[in-house]
Design an enzyme around this catalytic site. Structure first.
Site, short mmCIF file in Angstrom:
data_model
loop_
_atom_site.label_atom_id
_atom_site.label_comp_id
_atom_site.label_asym_id
_atom_site.label_seq_id
_atom_site.Cartn_x
_atom_site.Cartn_y
_atom_site.Cartn_z
N ASP A 28 42.19 117.31 7.43
CA ASP A 28 42.68 116.88 8.73
C ASP A 28 42.99 118.12 9.56
OD1 ASP A 28 43.84 115.13 10.72
OD2 ASP A 28 45.79 115.79 10.00
N ASP A 30 48.33 115.06 6.11
CA ASP A 30 49.79 115.00 6.08
C ASP A 30 50.37 113.81 6.82
OD1 ASP A 30 49.12 115.94 8.68
OD2 ASP A 30 51.15 116.74 8.88
N ASP A 57 46.45 109.53 7.85
CA ASP A 57 45.61 110.09 6.79
C ASP A 57 45.71 109.30 5.49
OD1 ASP A 57 44.82 112.22 8.44
OD2 ASP A 57 46.62 113.34 7.94
#
Length: 745
Positions: A464, A659, A663
């Site tokens: 990410d 995080d 996600d």
């Protein structure tokens, strides 16, 4: 359901209101389903059905219900229908909560990613009685000195065996061998007896049988050596477990037991930390520990977060910033607002992650556990059969033999000794425990041995952007309005909406608004379009906030904003209020080690890619700065899941590093999910197989190398142990290995 909430007695709440409140307070809870016909409540969490802590917390807060018809919420008594209750009509407007009714059931769920229900795992709990369960910490059932006693016994076994070997064949040597066998067999015998009482057979029984068999034919040195190795491995394993327990106890003892709260008049009162509830105000003085996760309301300070995140430098805290339970308030007297109960704090979350990680075994270790019972019975049966074969078929003397013609019993005991899987049993747990312990010292938490082995199998790393490749600490750079002069109006309306969201962009705008003392406006008809933005009504005016194409979808003339494309690397949040539009620009800096970490991962042969919801231009800038192999930009949460599934279908084994809450579905479908640090969202940590506690991306490569090294050692040990075992067993079956030549199993 009762038509008047005031008629409901204490302990008889509206079940829908309870569920909506729990969805807002419990980030790991995705949905609550009440089945009237079955008299049950089902709780949904994201991706992992083994997580029991959510149910413990949520069900604990529902008051016990008496049997029979209930005078308050009739649904609790198994009658009525929520669709006919006037309270249910209020709930669809509740922020981020929706309600769906069917004839026999009611579903209350948070408004989130459309693909999230795919990953929900349901656990059903019966009505009408809810009994809370207490979570037992390791210290409740663990003797911290047990490993010391086992180590003393193992060392005594080894020393007596060496002394006996030095003095043999003197009678004193035989006595020392006997002491060695007794010392080495003491604790394995206790564990074997406990397993036998549970009607379980495992390698412990086989090792004791091997030692007894070797001693029975005079091979005292072999018997003592086997017991020394086995008892020493048991002591070391208990030592590793005790170190983990000590970490948990030190974290538990670090947490403060009392806190000072402030009432509406500002009066101070000291209460137990367990009694703190979200919304309470607390006072934390310099040198004190923050009792729970909280938000800074007044004052400024710095916090020492090294115990949780490994960050050695103090972290500055201003109004609107979050402070973590168990961290030290360095210099300012501050007032904070409680965000979560003590049982849900970052500190308690880490404690339970550590506790659970040691109970999850690796696939290879589970293999040895599964085959242990069958292998034990098989070897004991084979020994008996070969004894009969050598005695009845080969014509050997059953009990007494010579050096040239060993007895059938001697040969059977030789087979039993060489077939003992001593090296096989010791190799896997020791390698796994060593990897987990080494990772913990570096701030890497493997959630069980399975995570160690699976991380070594990956060939692709998907990351990410926000909070992973970047610091995640977004800051507001500018506020623009179109036409100009209405920047404060844009900021106030954006702040009013974003404080109801948990997105990183929303947190940055909320923090900026609090630091500038912006007063929020009342919000009605709040709705979230996942991956696009938010919409609501404020003071009778419809407002849209989020991506440009979403916020400005209904704007008649886009000309005033056609020139306003931000520079790559700068995120924008658009606000549309009828004839007024505006945007907020935010910047997120790259992590200092991001580029070097990606370069090293590529050198290790891993394919690297980024999954981001930012624009293509911002993504391309990120790809060029970090030197990624591949980029996927403009993704919604469900698009990230689809991308990982495509990679998996193509034969790749993907590690997803993230995080945020968005996600979590991607972490759930990846081969290995990796969460960033103590500041990561609860949903991400729930799905993660590996947690980088220090919030350092470079530790991912350390974790990958550690897992590869541990897996390589395990495979080498398995091959050598099984190969040696087979060769020695075949030689023993042929009668060519007398124990008097010093053969060890």
């Amino acid at each position: 359901m009762a038509s008047d909430a005031k008629s409901s007695p204490a302990g008889a709440p509206c079940l829908l209101q309870w569920a909506a409140r729990e969805l807002e307070q419990e980030p790991n809870l995705e949905a609550v389903k009440v089945d009237r016909s079955a008299g049950a409540v089902s709780l949904a969490t994201l991706g992992d059905a083994t997580r029991g802590t959510v149910a413990d917390r949520v069900m604990h807060r529902l008051p016990p219900v008496e049997d029979g018809p209930h005078p308050g919420c009739a649904l609790l008594g198994g009658a009525a229908d929520c669709g006919a209750c006037p309270h249910a009509a209020d709930l669809p407007g509740h922020p981020r909560v929706r309600v769906e009714h069917t004839p026999n059931s009611t579903l209350i769920s948070r408004i989130t990613c459309p693909t999230a229900p795919t990953f929900w795992k349901w656990r059903e709990h019966p009505l009408p009685r809810f009994v809370p369960r207490e979570v037992r910490l390791p210290e409740d059932d663990h003797d911290s000195n047990e490993w010391k006693h086992q180590l003393v016994a193992a060392l005594a076994c080894g020393l007596c065996a060496l002394a006996g070997w030095a003095l043999s064949p003197h009678p004193a040597g035989q006595g020392l061998f006997l002491l060695a066998v007794l010392a080495g067999a003491w604790f394995p015998s206790i564990e074997t007896w406990e397993r036998l009482r549970e009607r379980k057979l495992d390698i412990h029984l086989l090792m004791l049988a091997v030692a007894a068999g070797a001693a029975s034919i005079g091979a005292w040195a072999e018997s003592a050596a086997l017991l020394f190795l086995f008892s020493l491995s048991g002591a070391l394993e208990h030592y590793a477990m005790d170190r983990t327990h000590r970490e948990i106890r030190s974290l538990t003892h670090r947490a403060p037991k009392e806190a000072v709260i402030l009432d509406a008049q500002g009066q101070e009162q000291r209460i137990a930390v367990d009694a703190l509830a979200p919304g309470m105000r607390a006072l934390v003085r310099p040198g004190e520990l923050f009792p729970v996760d909280a938000e800074l309301l007044t004052g400024a300070t710095a916090a020492d977060e090294s115990a949780l995140t490994g960050e050695s430098a103090p972290v500055e805290k201003q109004r609107g910033d979050q402070v973590l339970a168990g961290t030290l308030n360095l210099w300012g007297a501050v007032e904070v607002q409680v965000l979560r109960a003590a049982s849900q704090s970052s500190l308690q979350r880490i404690i339970h992650l550590i506790y659970e990680s040691q109970k999850l075994r690796a696939p290879s270790q589970r293999f040895t556990d599964r085959f242990g019972t069958g292998y034990t019975l098989g070897i004991l049966a084979l020994t008996l059969v070969m004894f009969l074969v050598w005695w009845l078929a080969a014509g050997r003397n059953p009990w007494v033999g010579t050096a040239a013609a060993p007895s059938a019993f001697y040969l059977a005991m030789t087979l039993l000794v060489v077939a003992s899987p001593c090296a096989l049993v010791l190799s896997i747990p020791s390698a796994i425990l060593a990897a987990i312990a080494h990772g913990a010292r570096r701030g890497i938490l493997f959630r069980g041995g399975s995570a160690v082995e699976r991380l070594a199998e990956i060939d692709t790393v998907a990351m990410d952007k926000t909070g992973t490749l970047t610091t995640g600490e977004l800051r507001v750079e500018a506020v623009h309005s179109y036409p100009p002069g209405h920047e404060n109006t844009i900021l106030q309306h954006a702040f009013s909406l974003e404080r109801l969201s948990s997105h990183p962009l929303a947190r940055a705008i909320t923090r900026f608004g609090k630091q500038h003392a912006i007063d929020p406006l009342p919000v009605q008809q709040f709705q979230s379009a996942t991956g696009l933005g938010l919409e609501a009504t404020i003071e009778g005016r419809p407002i849209r906030l989020g991506r440009r194409e979403f916020a400005l979808a209904h704007q008649a003339d886009p000309a005033p904003t056609s020139h306003a494309t931000p520079h790559p690397g700068v995120s924008e949040v658009w606000v549309h209020l009828g004839d007024l539009s505006g945007r907020i620009l935010l910047r997120d800096d790259l992590r200092a080690q991001a580029r070097e970490t990606v370069r090293q991962l590529r050198a290790d042969g891993l394919h690297t890619l980024a999954l981001t919801g930012d624009t293509e231009a911002t993504g391309r800038l990120l790809q060029s700065e970090v030197e990624l192999d591949e980029l996927h930009a403009g993704l919604k949460p469900e698009d990230k899941v689809a991308t990982i599934r495509q990679l998996t279908a193509a034969g790749r084994r993907v590690a997803m590093v993230g995080d945020g809450v968005n996600d979590a579905p991607a972490l759930a479908v990846a081969h290995v999910g990796v969460a960033m640090g103590a500041r990561g969202s609860d949903a991400a940590l729930e799905q993660a197989d590996v947690v980088l506690m220090h919030d350092r991306l470079e530790n991912f490569r350390v974790a990958h190398q550690l897992s590869r090294r541990a897996t390589r050692i395990i495979r080498q040990n398995l091959v050598i142990s099984l190969g040696t075992l087979v060769v020695l067993a075949l030689l023993a079956l042929s009668g060519r290995i007398p124990l008097t030549q010093g053969v060890l199993g």
